[in-house]
Enzyme design. Structure first.
Site, PDB file in Angstrom:
ATOM      1  N   CYS A  22       0.830  -1.216   0.000  1.00 30.89           N
ATOM      2  CA  CYS A  22       0.000   0.000   0.000  1.00 30.89           C
ATOM      3  C   CYS A  22       0.858   1.257   0.000  1.00 30.89           C
ATOM      4  O   CYS A  22       0.354   2.344  -0.235  1.00 30.89           O
ATOM      5  CB  CYS A  22      -0.959  -0.001   1.187  1.00 30.89           C
ATOM      6  N   ASP A  66       2.254   2.607   2.570  1.00 33.20           N
ATOM      7  CA  ASP A  66       2.112   3.393   3.794  1.00 33.20           C
ATOM      8  C   ASP A  66       3.349   3.253   4.688  1.00 33.20           C
ATOM      9  O   ASP A  66       3.982   2.206   4.722  1.00 33.20           O
ATOM     10  CB  ASP A  66       0.864   2.955   4.565  1.00 33.20           C
ATOM     11  N   CYS A 120      -3.124   5.191   5.548  1.00 34.56           N
ATOM     12  CA  CYS A 120      -4.583   5.159   5.569  1.00 34.56           C
ATOM     13  C   CYS A 120      -5.124   5.467   6.968  1.00 34.56           C
ATOM     14  O   CYS A 120      -4.379   5.499   7.951  1.00 34.56           O
ATOM     15  CB  CYS A 120      -5.058   3.785   5.125  1.00 34.56           C
ATOM     16  N   CYS A 137      -2.799  -2.956   8.599  1.00 38.50           N
ATOM     17  CA  CYS A 137      -2.492  -1.601   9.073  1.00 38.50           C
ATOM     18  C   CYS A 137      -2.101  -1.646  10.548  1.00 38.50           C
ATOM     19  O   CYS A 137      -1.218  -0.910  10.984  1.00 38.50           O
ATOM     20  CB  CYS A 137      -3.689  -0.678   8.872  1.00 38.50           C
TER      21      CYS A 137
HETATM   22 FE1  FES Z   1      -1.672   0.294   4.164  1.00 37.30          FE
HETATM   23 FE2  FES Z   1      -3.561   0.732   5.852  1.00 37.30          FE
HETATM   24  S1  FES Z   1      -3.790   0.420   3.738  1.00 37.30           S
HETATM   25  S2  FES Z   1      -1.460   0.634   6.243  1.00 37.30           S
END
Ligand code: FES
Length: 147
Positions: free
Chosen positions: A33, A35, A58, A102
């Site tokens: 993702c 992140d 997110c 996450c």
């Molecule tokens: Fe990647 Fe939440 S979608 S940490």
């Protein structure tokens, strides 16, 4: 889809920001993702006296990091090592299955910061022997893994 607790921590995250004089900093990312989560710790006599986080990610990652900081602030290093993503999810009263990874990021970011502390101080911390902060958190993103 999201619990009130998740929404509350997402809209009013606790302990967010940078800590200039941190005793340890840990950063982890999720390649899928994209992140990124960074945790700063202030440690005094094996107690986490202060903690701050920055999360570029997110809403669930922000809520997870906020909750994780609340769960380990004032706790010992050993107690922080025992914080699982499952405990973070429970404290948030649940996350959707596709968002479990996450919460894994929060567990990993704390461990990454403790690893940094161990490196800086030469202090051995039980449980970090096999921990690799560069390993993609996504592979561990199932609650069942943490039992
Ligand atoms: Fe990647 Fe939440 S979608 S940490």
């Amino acid at each position: 889809m999201y619990t009130e607790k998740v929404m509350e921590h997402f809209t009013h995250p606790r302990n967010v920001g940078v800590m200039e004089d941190a005793d340890a900093v840990g950063e982890v990312g999720n390649a899928k993702c994209g992140d990124i989560m960074r945790m700063y710790l202030k440690i005094d006599d094996d107690i986490i006296t202060d903690i701050k986080f920055q999360t570029y990610g997110c809403g669930s990652a922000i809520a997870s990091s906020s909750m994780a900081t609340e769960l380990i602030k004032g706790k010992s290093i050993d107690e922080a090592m025992k914080l699982t993503n499952k405990a973070v999810v429970e404290a948030l009263e649940g996350l959707p299955p596709v968002k479990i990874h996450c919460s894994v990021l929060a567990e990993q970011a704390i461990k990454a910061a403790l690893l940094d502390y161990s490196k800086r101080t030469g202090k051995h911390i039980d449980g970090l022997e096999d921990f690799d902060p560069n390993e993609d958190a996504h592979d561990h993103g199932h609650e069942e893994d943490e039992d």
